[in-house]
Design a protein around this motif. Structure first.
Motif, PDB file in Angstrom:
ATOM      1  N   LYS A 237     -41.374 -40.536   6.340  1.00 12.14           N
ATOM      2  CA  LYS A 237     -42.145 -40.316   7.559  1.00 12.14           C
ATOM      3  C   LYS A 237     -42.670 -38.893   7.564  1.00 12.14           C
ATOM      4  O   LYS A 237     -42.133 -38.020   6.891  1.00 12.14           O
ATOM      5  CB  LYS A 237     -41.265 -40.489   8.810  1.00 12.14           C
ATOM      6  CG  LYS A 237     -40.770 -41.892   9.044  1.00 12.14           C
ATOM      7  CD  LYS A 237     -39.970 -41.963  10.347  1.00 12.14           C
ATOM      8  CE  LYS A 237     -39.462 -43.378  10.576  1.00 12.14           C
ATOM      9  NZ  LYS A 237     -38.799 -43.520  11.888  1.00 12.14           N
ATOM     10  N   PHE A 238     -43.715 -38.674   8.323  1.00 12.50           N
ATOM     11  CA  PHE A 238     -44.117 -37.302   8.610  1.00 12.50           C
ATOM     12  C   PHE A 238     -44.703 -37.234  10.003  1.00 12.50           C
ATOM     13  O   PHE A 238     -45.283 -38.187  10.508  1.00 12.50           O
ATOM     14  CB  PHE A 238     -45.090 -36.750   7.562  1.00 12.50           C
ATOM     15  CG  PHE A 238     -46.429 -37.427   7.493  1.00 12.50           C
ATOM     16  CD1 PHE A 238     -46.590 -38.638   6.833  1.00 12.50           C
ATOM     17  CD2 PHE A 238     -47.557 -36.840   8.061  1.00 12.50           C
ATOM     18  CE1 PHE A 238     -47.831 -39.257   6.748  1.00 12.50           C
ATOM     19  CE2 PHE A 238     -48.809 -37.446   7.980  1.00 12.50           C
ATOM     20  CZ  PHE A 238     -48.939 -38.660   7.324  1.00 12.50           C
ATOM     21  N   GLU A 239     -44.494 -36.072  10.619  1.00 15.20           N
ATOM     22  CA  GLU A 239     -45.099 -35.812  11.921  1.00 15.20           C
ATOM     23  C   GLU A 239     -46.359 -35.002  11.701  1.00 15.20           C
ATOM     24  O   GLU A 239     -46.421 -34.167  10.790  1.00 15.20           O
ATOM     25  CB  GLU A 239     -44.133 -35.018  12.808  1.00 15.20           C
ATOM     26  CG  GLU A 239     -42.880 -35.786  13.184  1.00 15.20           C
ATOM     27  CD  GLU A 239     -41.929 -34.901  13.996  1.00 15.20           C
ATOM     28  OE1 GLU A 239     -42.289 -34.511  15.120  1.00 15.20           O
ATOM     29  OE2 GLU A 239     -40.841 -34.591  13.483  1.00 15.20           O
ATOM     30  N   ILE A 240     -47.339 -35.250  12.543  1.00 17.68           N
ATOM     31  CA  ILE A 240     -48.591 -34.515  12.416  1.00 17.68           C
ATOM     32  C   ILE A 240     -49.108 -34.148  13.812  1.00 17.68           C
ATOM     33  O   ILE A 240     -49.010 -34.942  14.746  1.00 17.68           O
ATOM     34  CB  ILE A 240     -49.616 -35.340  11.600  1.00 17.68           C
ATOM     35  CG1 ILE A 240     -50.838 -34.519  11.224  1.00 17.68           C
ATOM     36  CG2 ILE A 240     -49.997 -36.622  12.293  1.00 17.68           C
ATOM     37  CD1 ILE A 240     -51.672 -35.138  10.104  1.00 17.68           C
ATOM     38  N   ARG A 241     -49.568 -32.913  13.932  1.00 18.21           N
ATOM     39  CA  ARG A 241     -50.148 -32.440  15.189  1.00 18.21           C
ATOM     40  C   ARG A 241     -51.581 -31.998  14.918  1.00 18.21           C
ATOM     41  O   ARG A 241     -51.823 -31.197  13.997  1.00 18.21           O
ATOM     42  CB  ARG A 241     -49.365 -31.239  15.731  1.00 18.21           C
ATOM     43  CG  ARG A 241     -47.945 -31.564  16.114  1.00 18.21           C
ATOM     44  CD  ARG A 241     -47.283 -30.444  16.891  1.00 18.21           C
ATOM     45  NE  ARG A 241     -47.190 -29.197  16.143  1.00 18.21           N
ATOM     46  CZ  ARG A 241     -46.165 -28.341  16.239  1.00 18.21           C
ATOM     47  NH1 ARG A 241     -45.133 -28.616  17.031  1.00 18.21           N
ATOM     48  NH2 ARG A 241     -46.182 -27.219  15.546  1.00 18.21           N
TER      49      ARG A 241
ATOM     50  N   ALA B 197     -53.753 -35.197  18.937  1.00 24.05           N
ATOM     51  CA  ALA B 197     -52.562 -36.012  19.166  1.00 24.05           C
ATOM     52  C   ALA B 197     -51.385 -35.420  18.401  1.00 24.05           C
ATOM     53  O   ALA B 197     -51.565 -34.574  17.517  1.00 24.05           O
ATOM     54  CB  ALA B 197     -52.803 -37.439  18.664  1.00 24.05           C
ATOM     55  N   SER B 198     -50.190 -35.866  18.771  1.00 21.90           N
ATOM     56  CA  SER B 198     -48.973 -35.615  18.000  1.00 21.90           C
ATOM     57  C   SER B 198     -48.423 -36.973  17.622  1.00 21.90           C
ATOM     58  O   SER B 198     -48.032 -37.756  18.496  1.00 21.90           O
ATOM     59  CB  SER B 198     -47.951 -34.846  18.838  1.00 21.90           C
ATOM     60  OG  SER B 198     -48.424 -33.560  19.143  1.00 21.90           O
ATOM     61  N   LEU B 199     -48.418 -37.279  16.344  1.00 20.60           N
ATOM     62  CA  LEU B 199     -48.103 -38.626  15.874  1.00 20.60           C
ATOM     63  C   LEU B 199     -47.050 -38.579  14.778  1.00 20.60           C
ATOM     64  O   LEU B 199     -46.897 -37.562  14.100  1.00 20.60           O
ATOM     65  CB  LEU B 199     -49.364 -39.290  15.308  1.00 20.60           C
ATOM     66  CG  LEU B 199     -50.582 -39.377  16.228  1.00 20.60           C
ATOM     67  CD1 LEU B 199     -51.800 -39.905  15.470  1.00 20.60           C
ATOM     68  CD2 LEU B 199     -50.293 -40.242  17.442  1.00 20.60           C
ATOM     69  N   THR B 200     -46.357 -39.691  14.605  1.00 17.00           N
ATOM     70  CA  THR B 200     -45.430 -39.839  13.485  1.00 17.00           C
ATOM     71  C   THR B 200     -45.863 -41.034  12.652  1.00 17.00           C
ATOM     72  O   THR B 200     -45.997 -42.147  13.165  1.00 17.00           O
ATOM     73  CB  THR B 200     -43.991 -40.065  13.985  1.00 17.00           C
ATOM     74  OG1 THR B 200     -43.594 -38.948  14.780  1.00 17.00           O
ATOM     75  CG2 THR B 200     -43.033 -40.217  12.811  1.00 17.00           C
ATOM     76  N   PHE B 201     -46.133 -40.789  11.389  1.00 14.90           N
ATOM     77  CA  PHE B 201     -46.552 -41.838  10.460  1.00 14.90           C
ATOM     78  C   PHE B 201     -45.404 -42.193   9.519  1.00 14.90           C
ATOM     79  O   PHE B 201     -44.654 -41.303   9.087  1.00 14.90           O
ATOM     80  CB  PHE B 201     -47.735 -41.364   9.610  1.00 14.90           C
ATOM     81  CG  PHE B 201     -49.038 -41.338  10.341  1.00 14.90           C
ATOM     82  CD1 PHE B 201     -49.877 -42.439  10.329  1.00 14.90           C
ATOM     83  CD2 PHE B 201     -49.426 -40.209  11.052  1.00 14.90           C
ATOM     84  CE1 PHE B 201     -51.093 -42.425  11.006  1.00 14.90           C
ATOM     85  CE2 PHE B 201     -50.638 -40.188  11.734  1.00 14.90           C
ATOM     86  CZ  PHE B 201     -51.466 -41.291  11.714  1.00 14.90           C
TER      87      PHE B 201
END
Lengths: 105, 105
Positions: free
Chosen positions: A89-93, A44-48
């Protein structure tokens, strides 16, 4: 060197399910009251968003992450950690699976 | 009465991911060596195979299950358990989420 087990903790039996199950974690509490979680992020590509500051420790698999205010994607693999400021926030792939321990504060 | 936390255990940090993430669990080990797992099944219809006998204890959410050799679908909700023989199978249908503790043996 990865952390394969965490001893002497209380585990919360109900899972935390985020993003329709793309991220699943279980909370753990240490005898001194410290709380962490162990979890996995699936492809997934998510933003936490963070409340407290977090340290994400990879125990298996890998991810690429990008912190708020940065343009750089950074790889994090088993045995590696990265820090995220509080109220950020951070984005994670994730291409395969990213198994992690989340340390708060 | 549901089991909300399990105290004094070692948790395996790497998750078990089954059926493309429709089932995610973490293993726990008690001081006497007993192993269990805490996990969640997300919306899906799945068939699980057992090695050792299992007792599935629901801690939140619900499922419907059908044991091998039975035609009956049975509901299992928070606080309820069902037993599965060893070297057998069971089908499970989850509409929302089924949070569980899996006891072996």
């Amino acid at each position: 060197m990865t952390t394969e087990t965490i001893d002497g903790v209380a585990v919360t039996t109900r899972a935390n399910v985020y993003f329709d199950g793309k991220c699943v974690s279980h909370g753990i509490t240490f005898p001194d009251g410290t709380k962490k979680s162990v979890g996995v992020i699936l492809p997934a590509s998510l933003t936490f968003s963070t409340g407290a500051p977090e340290i994400m420790e990879c125990v298996a698999g890998a991810c690429d992450y990008k912190l708020a205010g940065s343009d750089a994607w950074v790889r994090s693999e088993a045995g590696q950690k990265f820090s995220v400021p509080g109220n950020s926030k951070f984005e994670i792939r994730v291409a395969d699976a990213y198994h992690y321990i989340c340390h708060f504060g």
